[in-house]
Design a protein around this motif. Structure first.
Motif, PDB file in Angstrom:
ATOM      1  N   VAL A  65      -5.333   7.504  -0.821  1.00 30.21           N
ATOM      2  CA  VAL A  65      -5.135   8.396   0.325  1.00 30.21           C
ATOM      3  C   VAL A  65      -4.070   7.900   1.283  1.00 30.21           C
ATOM      4  O   VAL A  65      -3.517   8.683   2.043  1.00 30.21           O
ATOM      5  N   SER A  66      -3.784   6.622   1.282  1.00 31.54           N
ATOM      6  CA  SER A  66      -2.701   6.112   2.117  1.00 31.54           C
ATOM      7  C   SER A  66      -2.255   4.768   1.599  1.00 31.54           C
ATOM      8  O   SER A  66      -3.008   4.051   0.969  1.00 31.54           O
ATOM      9  N   LYS A  67      -1.032   4.491   1.892  1.00 31.89           N
ATOM     10  CA  LYS A  67      -0.446   3.208   1.558  1.00 31.89           C
ATOM     11  C   LYS A  67       0.183   2.695   2.842  1.00 31.89           C
ATOM     12  O   LYS A  67       0.662   3.487   3.650  1.00 31.89           O
ATOM     13  N   ASP A  68       0.198   1.387   3.039  1.00 32.55           N
ATOM     14  CA  ASP A  68       0.774   0.903   4.293  1.00 32.55           C
ATOM     15  C   ASP A  68       2.251   1.274   4.378  1.00 32.55           C
ATOM     16  O   ASP A  68       2.893   1.594   3.389  1.00 32.55           O
ATOM     17  N   LYS A  69       2.787   1.265   5.585  1.00 35.06           N
ATOM     18  CA  LYS A  69       4.138   1.765   5.829  1.00 35.06           C
ATOM     19  C   LYS A  69       5.175   1.058   4.964  1.00 35.06           C
ATOM     20  O   LYS A  69       6.040   1.693   4.371  1.00 35.06           O
ATOM     21  N   THR A  70       5.087  -0.249   4.870  1.00 37.25           N
ATOM     22  CA  THR A  70       6.054  -0.990   4.066  1.00 37.25           C
ATOM     23  C   THR A  70       5.967  -0.578   2.611  1.00 37.25           C
ATOM     24  O   THR A  70       6.970  -0.328   1.971  1.00 37.25           O
ATOM     25  N   LEU A  71       4.773  -0.465   2.095  1.00 30.25           N
ATOM     26  CA  LEU A  71       4.611  -0.072   0.710  1.00 30.25           C
ATOM     27  C   LEU A  71       5.087   1.353   0.501  1.00 30.25           C
ATOM     28  O   LEU A  71       5.755   1.651  -0.477  1.00 30.25           O
ATOM     29  N   PHE A  72       4.788   2.247   1.429  1.00 28.70           N
ATOM     30  CA  PHE A  72       5.195   3.641   1.281  1.00 28.70           C
ATOM     31  C   PHE A  72       6.712   3.761   1.275  1.00 28.70           C
ATOM     32  O   PHE A  72       7.281   4.485   0.473  1.00 28.70           O
ATOM     33  N   GLU A  73       7.384   3.038   2.175  1.00 32.35           N
ATOM     34  CA  GLU A  73       8.837   3.121   2.247  1.00 32.35           C
ATOM     35  C   GLU A  73       9.508   2.443   1.053  1.00 32.35           C
ATOM     36  O   GLU A  73      10.459   2.958   0.499  1.00 32.35           O
ATOM     37  N   ASN A  74       8.994   1.291   0.660  1.00 30.91           N
ATOM     38  CA  ASN A  74       9.671   0.499  -0.364  1.00 30.91           C
ATOM     39  C   ASN A  74       9.081   0.649  -1.762  1.00 30.91           C
ATOM     40  O   ASN A  74       9.748   0.341  -2.728  1.00 30.91           O
ATOM     41  N   GLY A  75       7.838   1.072  -1.854  1.00 21.60           N
ATOM     42  CA  GLY A  75       7.213   1.053  -3.166  1.00 21.60           C
ATOM     43  C   GLY A  75       6.348   2.248  -3.479  1.00 21.60           C
ATOM     44  O   GLY A  75       5.395   2.126  -4.227  1.00 21.60           O
TER      45      GLY A  75
END
Length: 183
Positions: A115-125
């Motif tokens: 349901v969500s991924k942390d911001k760094t993971l969402f942007e980079n991965g």
């Protein structure tokens, strides 16, 4: 009167929360479990005092620490050290009475939706992980007085959660220890 109603089956609702000790298993991750949490509601559909079904809707957090080989597998993730994934898990468990109506073996499948991924993971991965995870669950449940209960279970991921084109496979694993209240 209560015994007669129970013999015909019953429906009970509850909530639970607890520790979620998880790890991502596969190349690129440090070995070992990480401490997180889980919480959510459940429904017990009791067909008899020895058997029932317990669907749940559980929010659980999973974290992992990337290892030295993570950037070899996923070059865009070279700056990712701490990975956090949040899942909405839907286990459908069989409750099997063990020597009485208060102690149960729980087994069944679970599907987890990211349901969500942390911001760094969402942007980079954001392309590194699949949006779903299919698992098998096994554990024990103990009903205590006054509607309280305690549970422990092991969850092993059966599906590969890596969405990378590489042949490396990543699987979730978790140990959940929880307390709950049945209404």
């Amino acid at each position: 009167m209560t015994a007669g109603a129970y013999a015909q089956g019953s429906v009970r609702f509850g909530v639970k929360a607890g520790a979620n000790l998880n790890k991502l298993d596969g190349k690129g991750y440090k070995d070992g479990f990480n401490f997180n949490y889980h919480l959510g509601p459940y429904v017990q559909l009791n067909f008899s005092d020895r058997f029932g079904i317990q669907p749940e809707l559980i929010f659980s957090q999973s974290t992992a620490k990337s290892g030295e080989q993570f950037s070899d597998i996923y070059p865009d993730g070279k700056d990712l050290k701490n990975i956090k994934l949040n899942y909405l898990s839907i286990p459908i468990l069989a409750n099997i009475g063990l020597g009485g109506e208060h102690f149960k073996l729980q087994v069944g499948p679970q599907y987890g939706i990211a349901v969500s991924k942390d911001k760094t993971l969402f942007e980079n991965g954001k392309d590194a992980f699949k949006s779903g995870d299919f698992s098998a669950v096994a554990g024990l449940w103990l009903d205590l007085p006054f509607g309280l209960n305690v549970s422990g279970r092991y969850i092993i991921g059966l599906s590969n959660i890596s969405d990378l084109p590489e042949e490396e496979k990543w699987h979730n694993q978790a140990i959940q220890l929880g307390v709950g209240y049945t209404f």
